[in-house]
Design a protein around this motif. Structure first.
Motif, PDB file in Angstrom:
ATOM      1  N   GLY A  44     -15.086 121.664 119.607  1.00  0.00           N
ATOM      2  CA  GLY A  44     -15.240 121.518 118.162  1.00  0.00           C
ATOM      3  C   GLY A  44     -15.365 122.851 117.454  1.00  0.00           C
ATOM      4  O   GLY A  44     -14.843 123.037 116.354  1.00  0.00           O
ATOM      5  N   LEU A  45     -16.049 123.793 118.079  1.00  0.00           N
ATOM      6  CA  LEU A  45     -16.208 125.110 117.469  1.00  0.00           C
ATOM      7  C   LEU A  45     -14.933 125.932 117.536  1.00  0.00           C
ATOM      8  O   LEU A  45     -14.733 126.839 116.726  1.00  0.00           O
ATOM      9  CB  LEU A  45     -17.347 125.872 118.149  1.00  0.00           C
ATOM     10  N   ALA A  46     -14.062 125.639 118.484  1.00  0.00           N
ATOM     11  CA  ALA A  46     -12.813 126.392 118.601  1.00  0.00           C
ATOM     12  C   ALA A  46     -11.980 126.261 117.334  1.00  0.00           C
ATOM     13  O   ALA A  46     -11.330 127.217 116.911  1.00  0.00           O
ATOM     14  CB  ALA A  46     -12.025 125.916 119.813  1.00  0.00           C
ATOM     15  N   GLY A  47     -12.002 125.103 116.719  1.00  0.00           N
ATOM     16  CA  GLY A  47     -11.265 124.920 115.469  1.00  0.00           C
ATOM     17  C   GLY A  47     -11.819 125.743 114.333  1.00  0.00           C
ATOM     18  O   GLY A  47     -11.097 126.110 113.402  1.00  0.00           O
ATOM     19  N   GLN A  48     -13.088 126.087 114.414  1.00  0.00           N
ATOM     20  CA  GLN A  48     -13.715 126.877 113.357  1.00  0.00           C
ATOM     21  C   GLN A  48     -13.251 128.326 113.357  1.00  0.00           C
ATOM     22  O   GLN A  48     -13.428 129.037 112.374  1.00  0.00           O
ATOM     23  CB  GLN A  48     -15.240 126.834 113.494  1.00  0.00           C
ATOM     24  N   LEU A  49     -12.647 128.770 114.458  1.00  0.00           N
ATOM     25  CA  LEU A  49     -12.161 130.143 114.516  1.00  0.00           C
ATOM     26  C   LEU A  49     -11.031 130.392 113.521  1.00  0.00           C
ATOM     27  O   LEU A  49     -10.795 131.521 113.101  1.00  0.00           O
ATOM     28  CB  LEU A  49     -11.663 130.459 115.927  1.00  0.00           C
ATOM     29  N   PHE A  50     -10.319 129.338 113.150  1.00  0.00           N
ATOM     30  CA  PHE A  50      -9.162 129.482 112.286  1.00  0.00           C
ATOM     31  C   PHE A  50      -9.477 129.211 110.811  1.00  0.00           C
ATOM     32  O   PHE A  50      -8.591 129.303 109.976  1.00  0.00           O
ATOM     33  CB  PHE A  50      -8.037 128.558 112.763  1.00  0.00           C
ATOM     34  N   VAL A  51     -10.703 128.893 110.498  1.00  0.00           N
ATOM     35  CA  VAL A  51     -11.086 128.617 109.112  1.00  0.00           C
ATOM     36  C   VAL A  51     -11.412 129.935 108.421  1.00  0.00           C
ATOM     37  O   VAL A  51     -12.211 130.727 108.907  1.00  0.00           O
ATOM     38  CB  VAL A  51     -12.306 127.668 109.052  1.00  0.00           C
TER      39      VAL A  51
END
Length: 110
Positions: A51-58
């Motif tokens: 879930g946190l991996a997606g936050q890298l692209f925000v």
């Protein structure tokens, strides 16, 4: 009311978590057999990392505010407390948590 309808992905995510979470726990709880529930904690950790991996692209835009504007925004945010409905809701939350914490009732063992 309209804001809740504008973000269906948040609601769907909660439903998926409500159904997938217990099943993930049941499947993974004995993954590290000698240590009870270690597999469930490991599975939750893996889900968190995914879930946190997606936050890298925000990329969030920077908010530039003067100290005076920042102070004004904080005061404006506190104006919500003037609404009786908000105060009642907060009061009910405090009372319910107090009842749970200070309850003298002990659960019966089955």
């Amino acid at each position: 009311m309209a804001a809740a309808c504008d973000t269906p992905d948040v609601n769907i995510g909660g439903l998926v978590a409500a159904f997938a979470g217990p099943h993930l726990f049941i499947i993974a709880k004995d993954a590290f057999a000698p240590i009870p529930l270690a597999g469930a904690y490991a599975a939750i950790g893996q889900v968190t990392v995914v879930g946190l991996a997606g936050q890298l692209f925000v990329r969030m835009p920077e908010v530039v505010a003067t100290p005076r504007q920042a102070f004004h925004n904080r005061i404006a945010a506190l104006s919500v407390l003037r609404q009786g409905r908000v105060r009642r809701t907060m009061g009910l939350g405090v009372v319910s948590i107090g009842m749970m914490v200070f309850s003298r009732c002990q659960p019966r063992s089955l």
